[in-house]
Enzyme design. Structure first.
Site, PDB file in Angstrom:
ATOM      1  N   LYS A  11       0.808  -1.220   0.000  1.00  0.00           N
ATOM      2  CA  LYS A  11       0.000   0.000   0.000  1.00  0.00           C
ATOM      3  C   LYS A  11       0.849   1.282   0.000  1.00  0.00           C
ATOM      4  O   LYS A  11       2.053   1.240   0.259  1.00  0.00           O
ATOM      5  CB  LYS A  11      -0.929  -0.022   1.214  1.00  0.00           C
ATOM      6  CG  LYS A  11      -1.925  -1.179   1.183  1.00  0.00           C
ATOM      7  CD  LYS A  11      -2.809  -1.156   2.416  1.00  0.00           C
ATOM      8  CE  LYS A  11      -3.822  -2.282   2.409  1.00  0.00           C
ATOM      9  NZ  LYS A  11      -4.694  -2.224   3.597  1.00  0.00           N
ATOM     10  N   PHE A  59     -15.724   3.678   6.988  1.00  0.00           N
ATOM     11  CA  PHE A  59     -14.349   3.995   6.589  1.00  0.00           C
ATOM     12  C   PHE A  59     -14.102   3.873   5.083  1.00  0.00           C
ATOM     13  O   PHE A  59     -12.988   4.119   4.614  1.00  0.00           O
ATOM     14  CB  PHE A  59     -13.349   3.104   7.344  1.00  0.00           C
ATOM     15  CG  PHE A  59     -13.537   1.631   7.108  1.00  0.00           C
ATOM     16  CD1 PHE A  59     -13.043   1.011   5.962  1.00  0.00           C
ATOM     17  CD2 PHE A  59     -14.213   0.853   8.037  1.00  0.00           C
ATOM     18  CE1 PHE A  59     -13.211  -0.346   5.743  1.00  0.00           C
ATOM     19  CE2 PHE A  59     -14.384  -0.518   7.827  1.00  0.00           C
ATOM     20  CZ  PHE A  59     -13.880  -1.112   6.681  1.00  0.00           C
ATOM     21  N   ARG A  87      -1.037 -14.504   4.839  1.00  0.00           N
ATOM     22  CA  ARG A  87      -1.767 -13.835   5.919  1.00  0.00           C
ATOM     23  C   ARG A  87      -0.962 -13.904   7.217  1.00  0.00           C
ATOM     24  O   ARG A  87      -0.943 -12.950   7.995  1.00  0.00           O
ATOM     25  CB  ARG A  87      -3.174 -14.408   6.058  1.00  0.00           C
ATOM     26  CG  ARG A  87      -4.020 -14.082   4.806  1.00  0.00           C
ATOM     27  CD  ARG A  87      -5.470 -14.413   4.926  1.00  0.00           C
ATOM     28  NE  ARG A  87      -6.173 -13.555   5.849  1.00  0.00           N
ATOM     29  CZ  ARG A  87      -6.531 -12.293   5.615  1.00  0.00           C
ATOM     30  NH1 ARG A  87      -6.214 -11.715   4.475  1.00  0.00           N
ATOM     31  NH2 ARG A  87      -7.199 -11.603   6.510  1.00  0.00           N
ATOM     32  N   THR A  93      -4.152  -7.072  11.415  1.00  0.00           N
ATOM     33  CA  THR A  93      -4.468  -5.782  10.806  1.00  0.00           C
ATOM     34  C   THR A  93      -3.996  -4.626  11.682  1.00  0.00           C
ATOM     35  O   THR A  93      -3.486  -3.629  11.187  1.00  0.00           O
ATOM     36  CB  THR A  93      -5.989  -5.674  10.555  1.00  0.00           C
ATOM     37  OG1 THR A  93      -6.393  -6.783   9.748  1.00  0.00           O
ATOM     38  CG2 THR A  93      -6.350  -4.392   9.846  1.00  0.00           C
ATOM     39  N   ASN A 114      -1.777   0.120   7.075  1.00  0.00           N
ATOM     40  CA  ASN A 114      -1.197  -1.146   7.543  1.00  0.00           C
ATOM     41  C   ASN A 114      -0.311  -1.846   6.513  1.00  0.00           C
ATOM     42  O   ASN A 114      -0.054  -3.034   6.617  1.00  0.00           O
ATOM     43  CB  ASN A 114      -2.292  -2.073   8.066  1.00  0.00           C
ATOM     44  CG  ASN A 114      -3.307  -2.446   7.012  1.00  0.00           C
ATOM     45  OD1 ASN A 114      -3.076  -2.277   5.818  1.00  0.00           O
ATOM     46  ND2 ASN A 114      -4.439  -2.966   7.457  1.00  0.00           N
ATOM     47  N   HIS A 117      -2.037  -5.668   1.794  1.00  0.00           N
ATOM     48  CA  HIS A 117      -3.310  -6.391   1.684  1.00  0.00           C
ATOM     49  C   HIS A 117      -2.989  -7.779   1.166  1.00  0.00           C
ATOM     50  O   HIS A 117      -2.094  -7.947   0.333  1.00  0.00           O
ATOM     51  CB  HIS A 117      -4.252  -5.705   0.682  1.00  0.00           C
ATOM     52  CG  HIS A 117      -5.363  -6.600   0.218  1.00  0.00           C
ATOM     53  ND1 HIS A 117      -6.545  -6.733   0.914  1.00  0.00           N
ATOM     54  CD2 HIS A 117      -5.439  -7.447  -0.841  1.00  0.00           C
ATOM     55  CE1 HIS A 117      -7.311  -7.622   0.283  1.00  0.00           C
ATOM     56  NE2 HIS A 117      -6.667  -8.061  -0.785  1.00  0.00           N
TER      57      HIS A 117
END
Length: 140
Positions: A11, A59, A87, A93, A114, A117
């Site tokens: 991100k 959000f 994961r 998260t 964070n 993804h």
């Protein structure tokens, strides 16, 4: 365990700090192969489509704005049990709850920023991969 593919996004909070290499090193250390990768600037339409499952959440607007705020790196990862393995590598998260050695513990700024993804299931991985990659762009 079967060889499978998962989708990853590095991100904007991570790309702006030039963390792609550090994150890729953690991915590869976990035994996952990066079989497709490109750096893009996500459009508003792409972000809204990608996160449509969250459209009714308060959000949603902030999430979309964040995802289009800078470049992202989209990836296809491959390996045994790739979805669950990635994961685990990402971590919780909330970075304050993430385990040591995970991407989010090491690099995430907050729950919202964070850093990464990852797909949560084979079905979503297939959909997410198809949103950003043509078949000939994935080279295993």
């Amino acid at each position: 365990m079967a060889i499978e593919r998962t989708f990853s996004i590095i991100k904007p909070d991570a790309t702006e700090r030039n963390l792609t290499g550090a994150i890729n090193a953690l991915i590869e250390k976990a035994g996952l192969r990066i079989v497709a990768q490109k750096r893009i600037r996500m459009t508003r339409d792409q972000a809204e489509t990608f996160y449509a499952v969250h459209k009714a959440r308060p959000f949603f607007g902030e999430l979309v704005d964040f995802m289009i705020s800078g470049p992202v790196v989209v990836q296809v990862l491959e390996g045994e049990g790739a979805i669950l393995k990635y994961r685990d590598v990402m971590g919780a998260t909330d970075p304050s709850k993430a385990a040591e050695g995970t991407i989010r513990k090491a690099h995430a700024k907050s729950i919202g920023e964070n850093s990464v993804h990852g797909s949560d299931a084979p079905e979503t991985a297939a959909i997410e991969i198809a949103q950003f990659f043509a078949g000939n762009e994935i080279v295993g």
